[in-house]
Design a protein around this motif. Sequence first.
Motif, PDB file in Angstrom:
ATOM      1  N   TYR A  40      -6.490  16.723  -3.432  1.00 56.67           N
ATOM      2  CA  TYR A  40      -6.113  16.164  -4.740  1.00 56.67           C
ATOM      3  C   TYR A  40      -7.327  15.931  -5.647  1.00 56.67           C
ATOM      4  O   TYR A  40      -7.280  15.104  -6.542  1.00 56.67           O
ATOM      5  CB  TYR A  40      -5.303  14.865  -4.558  1.00 56.67           C
ATOM      6  CG  TYR A  40      -4.136  15.041  -3.614  1.00 56.67           C
ATOM      7  CD1 TYR A  40      -3.050  15.829  -3.952  1.00 56.67           C
ATOM      8  CD2 TYR A  40      -4.153  14.459  -2.348  1.00 56.67           C
ATOM      9  CE1 TYR A  40      -1.999  16.024  -3.081  1.00 56.67           C
ATOM     10  CE2 TYR A  40      -3.102  14.652  -1.456  1.00 56.67           C
ATOM     11  CZ  TYR A  40      -2.036  15.430  -1.844  1.00 56.67           C
ATOM     12  OH  TYR A  40      -0.995  15.631  -0.969  1.00 56.67           O
ATOM     13  N   SER A  67       0.414   5.779  -0.568  1.00 54.86           N
ATOM     14  CA  SER A  67      -0.510   6.903  -0.735  1.00 54.86           C
ATOM     15  C   SER A  67      -0.613   7.278  -2.211  1.00 54.86           C
ATOM     16  O   SER A  67       0.399   7.373  -2.910  1.00 54.86           O
ATOM     17  CB  SER A  67      -0.010   8.109   0.056  1.00 54.86           C
ATOM     18  OG  SER A  67       0.034   7.800   1.425  1.00 54.86           O
ATOM     19  N   ASN A  97      -4.840  15.627   6.087  1.00 53.28           N
ATOM     20  CA  ASN A  97      -4.828  16.143   7.468  1.00 53.28           C
ATOM     21  C   ASN A  97      -5.372  17.568   7.624  1.00 53.28           C
ATOM     22  O   ASN A  97      -5.533  18.048   8.743  1.00 53.28           O
ATOM     23  CB  ASN A  97      -3.389  16.104   8.002  1.00 53.28           C
ATOM     24  CG  ASN A  97      -3.319  15.463   9.375  1.00 53.28           C
ATOM     25  OD1 ASN A  97      -4.278  14.817   9.801  1.00 53.28           O
ATOM     26  ND2 ASN A  97      -2.213  15.634  10.057  1.00 53.28           N
ATOM     27  N   ARG A 153      -2.016  10.183  -4.909  1.00 56.16           N
ATOM     28  CA  ARG A 153      -2.323  11.623  -4.894  1.00 56.16           C
ATOM     29  C   ARG A 153      -2.813  12.151  -6.239  1.00 56.16           C
ATOM     30  O   ARG A 153      -2.892  13.355  -6.450  1.00 56.16           O
ATOM     31  CB  ARG A 153      -1.091  12.406  -4.415  1.00 56.16           C
ATOM     32  CG  ARG A 153      -0.709  12.067  -2.970  1.00 56.16           C
ATOM     33  CD  ARG A 153       0.439  12.927  -2.459  1.00 56.16           C
ATOM     34  NE  ARG A 153       0.686  12.693  -1.045  1.00 56.16           N
ATOM     35  CZ  ARG A 153       1.476  11.742  -0.558  1.00 56.16           C
ATOM     36  NH1 ARG A 153       2.110  10.913  -1.387  1.00 56.16           N
ATOM     37  NH2 ARG A 153       1.638  11.600   0.751  1.00 56.16           N
ATOM     38  N   ARG A 203       0.832  -1.222   0.000  1.00 54.58           N
ATOM     39  CA  ARG A 203       0.000   0.000   0.000  1.00 54.58           C
ATOM     40  C   ARG A 203       0.858   1.260   0.000  1.00 54.58           C
ATOM     41  O   ARG A 203       1.823   1.357   0.729  1.00 54.58           O
ATOM     42  CB  ARG A 203      -0.895   0.044   1.249  1.00 54.58           C
ATOM     43  CG  ARG A 203      -1.760   1.314   1.325  1.00 54.58           C
ATOM     44  CD  ARG A 203      -1.903   1.841   2.733  1.00 54.58           C
ATOM     45  NE  ARG A 203      -0.619   2.096   3.366  1.00 54.58           N
ATOM     46  CZ  ARG A 203       0.103   3.214   3.189  1.00 54.58           C
ATOM     47  NH1 ARG A 203      -0.332   4.189   2.432  1.00 54.58           N
ATOM     48  NH2 ARG A 203       1.293   3.360   3.780  1.00 54.58           N
TER      49      ARG A 203
HETATM   50  C1  LIG Z   1      -1.102  11.419  10.349  1.00 56.15           C
HETATM   51  C2  LIG Z   1      -0.851  11.488   8.874  1.00 56.15           C
HETATM   52  C3  LIG Z   1      -1.116  12.662   8.193  1.00 56.15           C
HETATM   53  C4  LIG Z   1      -0.929  12.728   6.813  1.00 56.15           C
HETATM   54  N1  LIG Z   1      -1.316  13.858   6.155  1.00 56.15           N
HETATM   55  C5  LIG Z   1      -1.196  13.910   4.815  1.00 56.15           C
HETATM   56  C6  LIG Z   1      -1.690  15.018   4.090  1.00 56.15           C
HETATM   57  O1  LIG Z   1      -2.308  15.935   4.637  1.00 56.15           O
HETATM   58  N2  LIG Z   1      -1.521  15.036   2.740  1.00 56.15           N
HETATM   59  C7  LIG Z   1      -0.867  14.030   2.086  1.00 56.15           C
HETATM   60  O2  LIG Z   1      -0.712  14.104   0.874  1.00 56.15           O
HETATM   61  N3  LIG Z   1      -0.412  12.940   2.743  1.00 56.15           N
HETATM   62  C8  LIG Z   1      -0.585  12.851   4.076  1.00 56.15           C
HETATM   63  N4  LIG Z   1      -0.175  11.724   4.750  1.00 56.15           N
HETATM   64  C9  LIG Z   1       0.430  10.611   4.004  1.00 56.15           C
HETATM   65  C10 LIG Z   1       1.935  10.526   4.264  1.00 56.15           C
HETATM   66  O3  LIG Z   1       2.597  11.575   3.618  1.00 56.15           O
HETATM   67  C11 LIG Z   1       2.437   9.153   3.759  1.00 56.15           C
HETATM   68  O4  LIG Z   1       1.764   8.132   4.438  1.00 56.15           O
HETATM   69  C12 LIG Z   1       3.928   8.992   3.965  1.00 56.15           C
HETATM   70  O5  LIG Z   1       4.648   9.905   3.154  1.00 56.15           O
HETATM   71  C13 LIG Z   1       4.390   7.561   3.608  1.00 56.15           C
HETATM   72  O6  LIG Z   1       4.036   7.249   2.271  1.00 56.15           O
HETATM   73  P1  LIG Z   1       3.087   6.023   1.905  1.00 56.15           P
HETATM   74  O7  LIG Z   1       1.739   6.264   2.543  1.00 56.15           O
HETATM   75  O8  LIG Z   1       3.006   6.055   0.410  1.00 56.15           O
HETATM   76  O9  LIG Z   1       3.702   4.782   2.426  1.00 56.15           O
HETATM   77  C14 LIG Z   1      -0.394  11.614   6.110  1.00 56.15           C
HETATM   78  C15 LIG Z   1      -0.146  10.425   6.802  1.00 56.15           C
HETATM   79  C16 LIG Z   1      -0.407  10.352   8.156  1.00 56.15           C
HETATM   80  C17 LIG Z   1      -0.210   9.037   8.874  1.00 56.15           C
END
Ligand SMILES: Cc1cc2nc3c(=O)[nH]c(=O)nc-3n(C[C@H](O)[C@H](O)[C@H](O)COP(=O)(O)O)c2cc1C
Length: 195
Positions: free
Chosen positions: A97, A13, A140, A15, A11
């Motif tokens: 996004y 993220s 967030n 965007r 998994r």
């Molecule tokens: C508490 C928390 C807040 C986050 N807030 C944002 C956000 O506002 N925007 C965003 O693009 N990603 C956000 N993320 C995603 C993180 O950037 C992402 O999980 C991290 O860079 C690791 O990448 P991955 O999820 O692809 O493994 C957030 C993740 C967490 C756990």
Amino acid sequence: MNEVLENIRRRRSVRRFLPEPLPQEVLTAVVEAGRQAPCGGNNRTTHFMVIQDQEVLEELRRLAVQEFAKMEVAEDTYRSLKNAILSSKKGTYVYDYRAPVLVVVANRAGYRNAMADCSCALENMMLAAFSLDVGSCWINQLHWLDDNPAVRAALESWGLGADETVCGALALGYPAEGAVPKAEGDRGGNPVTYV
Ligand SMILES: Cc1cc2nc3c(=O)[nH]c(=O)nc-3n(C[C@H](O)[C@H](O)[C@H](O)COP(=O)(O)O)c2cc1C
């Protein structure tokens, strides 16, 4: 490797999303995964506001830009918040996004496990989404704006309880082409100590 472990490993993220809505059964499956998450004392007070109405999502984007643009950046402002403020002042900020679905995850204000319970629910939903080829990203900004009167008034008009605090949100949608990052190997960080 079993499917759960493989999904946790892969998994990432997402965007960039396709604009089309998610089928109701897919959305229900993802939200149900959130509802099945563990919670402190089995309180079950996590509130999932599933927003698919594009006008509501657009109004939230507008409000976020309006309210972040009023803030000032200080030397120690958190990097992402600094970006939100500066991009909003230019009028170019899109915090979600443009995902077709946003699940706002809230809990009782003052409940000590509010963030922990919501985080468990969010992770369950991210993994469920991934297993159904749906992209997701924790968002967030509505948490940062939890105390903002304009944003609160809007969210409360759509069903947020006056006694609830927004802990986070999840952007959901089918990924645009090439928008799913590849899972690398060990990314480092997160030390483990076996004793
Ligand atoms: C508490 C928390 C807040 C986050 N807030 C944002 C956000 O506002 N925007 C965003 O693009 N990603 C956000 N993320 C995603 C993180 O950037 C992402 O999980 C991290 O860079 C690791 O990448 P991955 O999820 O692809 O493994 C957030 C993740 C967490 C756990």
